[in-house]
Enzyme design. Structure first.
Site, short mmCIF file in Angstrom:
data_model
loop_
_atom_site.label_atom_id
_atom_site.label_comp_id
_atom_site.label_asym_id
_atom_site.label_seq_id
_atom_site.Cartn_x
_atom_site.Cartn_y
_atom_site.Cartn_z
N ARG A 25 -2.40 2.92 6.08
CA ARG A 25 -1.09 3.30 5.50
C ARG A 25 -0.31 4.19 6.48
O ARG A 25 -0.90 4.78 7.39
CB ARG A 25 -1.32 4.04 4.19
CG ARG A 25 -1.92 3.12 3.17
CD ARG A 25 -2.01 3.75 1.80
NE ARG A 25 -2.54 2.77 0.88
CZ ARG A 25 -2.25 2.68 -0.40
NH1 ARG A 25 -1.42 3.55 -0.93
NH2 ARG A 25 -2.78 1.76 -1.16
N THR A 40 -11.77 3.58 2.95
CA THR A 40 -11.82 3.48 4.42
C THR A 40 -10.68 2.60 4.92
O THR A 40 -10.26 2.72 6.08
CB THR A 40 -13.18 2.90 4.89
OG1 THR A 40 -13.53 1.80 4.03
CG2 THR A 40 -14.29 3.91 4.84
N ASP A 66 -5.00 2.82 -9.46
CA ASP A 66 -4.04 2.01 -8.70
C ASP A 66 -2.65 2.05 -9.35
O ASP A 66 -2.53 2.26 -10.56
CB ASP A 66 -4.57 0.57 -8.64
CG ASP A 66 -3.89 -0.24 -7.54
OD1 ASP A 66 -3.16 0.34 -6.72
OD2 ASP A 66 -4.08 -1.47 -7.52
N GLY A 67 -1.65 1.82 -8.54
CA GLY A 67 -0.29 1.65 -9.07
C GLY A 67 0.62 2.85 -8.86
O GLY A 67 1.73 2.87 -9.39
N ASN A 68 0.18 3.83 -8.07
CA ASN A 68 1.04 5.01 -7.82
C ASN A 68 2.34 4.61 -7.13
O ASN A 68 3.42 5.10 -7.48
CB ASN A 68 0.32 6.02 -6.92
CG ASN A 68 -0.90 6.62 -7.56
OD1 ASN A 68 -1.13 6.43 -8.75
ND2 ASN A 68 -1.70 7.33 -6.78
N ASN A 124 -7.64 2.67 3.53
CA ASN A 124 -6.35 3.36 3.30
C ASN A 124 -5.79 4.03 4.56
O ASN A 124 -4.62 4.41 4.59
CB ASN A 124 -6.46 4.40 2.17
CG ASN A 124 -6.53 3.79 0.78
OD1 ASN A 124 -7.11 4.37 -0.14
ND2 ASN A 124 -5.95 2.61 0.61
N ARG A 143 3.87 1.60 -7.04
CA ARG A 143 4.76 0.82 -7.92
C ARG A 143 5.44 1.70 -8.96
O ARG A 143 6.60 1.53 -9.29
CB ARG A 143 3.96 -0.29 -8.62
CG ARG A 143 3.80 -1.51 -7.75
CD ARG A 143 2.69 -2.41 -8.24
NE ARG A 143 1.39 -1.93 -7.81
CZ ARG A 143 0.24 -2.48 -8.17
NH1 ARG A 143 0.24 -3.52 -8.98
NH2 ARG A 143 -0.90 -2.00 -7.71
N TRP A 144 4.69 2.69 -9.46
CA TRP A 144 5.24 3.63 -10.45
C TRP A 144 6.45 4.34 -9.84
O TRP A 144 7.49 4.47 -10.48
CB TRP A 144 4.16 4.63 -10.85
CG TRP A 144 4.57 5.66 -11.86
CD1 TRP A 144 4.40 5.55 -13.22
CD2 TRP A 144 5.18 6.93 -11.62
NE1 TRP A 144 4.89 6.68 -13.83
CE2 TRP A 144 5.36 7.54 -12.87
CE3 TRP A 144 5.58 7.61 -10.48
CZ2 TRP A 144 5.94 8.82 -13.01
CZ3 TRP A 144 6.16 8.86 -10.61
CH2 TRP A 144 6.33 9.46 -11.86
C1 FPP Z 1 -3.52 3.58 -5.21
O1 FPP Z 1 -2.16 3.41 -5.54
C2 FPP Z 1 -3.85 4.98 -5.13
C3 FPP Z 1 -4.34 5.61 -4.04
C4 FPP Z 1 -4.61 4.93 -2.76
C5 FPP Z 1 -4.60 7.06 -4.03
C6 FPP Z 1 -5.10 7.65 -5.32
C7 FPP Z 1 -4.70 9.07 -5.29
C8 FPP Z 1 -4.32 9.80 -6.35
C9 FPP Z 1 -4.40 9.34 -7.74
C10 FPP Z 1 -3.78 11.15 -6.08
C11 FPP Z 1 -4.64 12.26 -6.53
C12 FPP Z 1 -6.01 12.24 -5.97
C13 FPP Z 1 -6.69 13.35 -5.69
C14 FPP Z 1 -8.14 13.24 -5.37
C15 FPP Z 1 -6.08 14.66 -5.69
P1 FPP Z 1 -1.23 2.64 -4.53
O2 FPP Z 1 -0.55 3.63 -3.68
O3 FPP Z 1 -2.00 1.61 -3.79
O4 FPP Z 1 -0.22 1.95 -5.52
P2 FPP Z 1 0.56 0.59 -5.31
O5 FPP Z 1 -0.49 -0.49 -5.27
O6 FPP Z 1 1.42 0.52 -6.53
O7 FPP Z 1 1.33 0.70 -4.04
#
Ligand code: FPP
Length: 256
Positions: free
Chosen positions: A77, A72, A26-28, A74, A30-31
């Protein structure tokens, strides 16, 4: 002066390595936001962390790694983000599959493939087929995965087998039921890591994590490194797992 971080890679040597590690990456988003970048750049950076962590788990001796790549839920988005995540998965396989196969990693998909884009389905099917007989680490990618759906599927399949006379109701127990889950035949996770600080399970492996040790890090997934993984394992090695029972005398002495 900043305090030097312990060398967790060294510190976990000789200790018990969790057989199965599950990760909520988690956290992509926000990063990326913190860097004024589009969310998708966070997912791309997350793919690099995933590569490192898969490699580290294999080297450390973890037997099963399960990552939550797409739930399921996601699908709610924006379409461009969903498309990007699917494309990243295809890219990940193109780049990593040969090396993972060489290392004997067995790739599994947890979830329903039917609603995934065609190229994504093909990529997964090919990876699963190619690595099917490998004897090394099992790498489960939870994709279009929801734990409630998984449990429901297991109930439906158990009921079908009972109706067809393949199994008697009296023979259904926790072990048998577990074998109907997508993770059938694999040990339950010993350690569940969640990044970016959220204190929830988000419909992930609800049945399987009954006695799993939880470890939550504030670090967003794209910043998560091998050192963080080793830190989680180090803390795991210091947990007292009782599975609802009492601590044994020898454990008590070990912890003294
Ligand atoms: C949650 O962060 C992350 C995801 C829903 C996707 C995870 C995917 C990856 C790590 C990419 C690589 C994966 C593969 C299998 C190639 P978020 O987007 O909910 O973060 P946020 O809560 O900060 O918005």
């Amino acid at each position: 002066m900043a305090k030097k971080k312990p060398n967790y890679s060294e510190l976990i040597r000789g200790g018990e390595i969790p057989r199965h590690i599950a990760i909520i990456m988690d956290g992509n988003g926000r990063w990326a936001r913190k860097r004024l970048m589009p969310r998708n750049m966070g997912h791309r950076a997350g793919m690099s962390s995933l590569k490192q962590v898969v490699q580290a788990c294999d080297e450390i001796g973890v037997k099963v790694l399960t990552v939550y790549a797409f739930s399921t839920e996601n699908w709610k988005r924006p379409v461009d983000e969903v498309d990007y995540l699917m494309k990243l998965l295809v890219e990940f396989m193109h780049k990593e599959l040969a090396e993972l196969n060489e290392k004997g990693v067995r790739i599994n998909m947890l979830g329903s493939p039917d609603t995934l884009p065609r190229d994504c389905q093909t990529e997964i099917e090919d990876a699963v087929r190619l690595t099917r007989d490998n004897q090394g680490m099992v790498f489960n990618i939870a994709l279009n995965y929801g734990s409630r759906r998984e449990i429901l599927d297991a109930v439906i399949n158990c009921s079908k087998d009972i109706a067809a006379g393949k199994m008697a109701t009296k023979d259904l127990n926790e072990e048998v039921f577990s074998s109907y889950l997508y993770t059938g035949g694999l040990p339950d996770p010993d350690l569940l890591i969640r990044t970016a600080g959220e204190m929830r399970i988000s419909n992930f492996l609800l049945w399987q994590i009954a006695y799993t040790e939880l470890w939550v890090s504030e670090c967003p997934w794209p910043d998560f490194t091998r050192a963080d993984l080793c830190h989680a394992i180090y803390d795991y090695q210091r947990r007292e797992r009782r599975f609802g029972g009492l601590i044994t005398k020898s454990q008590d002495e070990d912890n003294a």
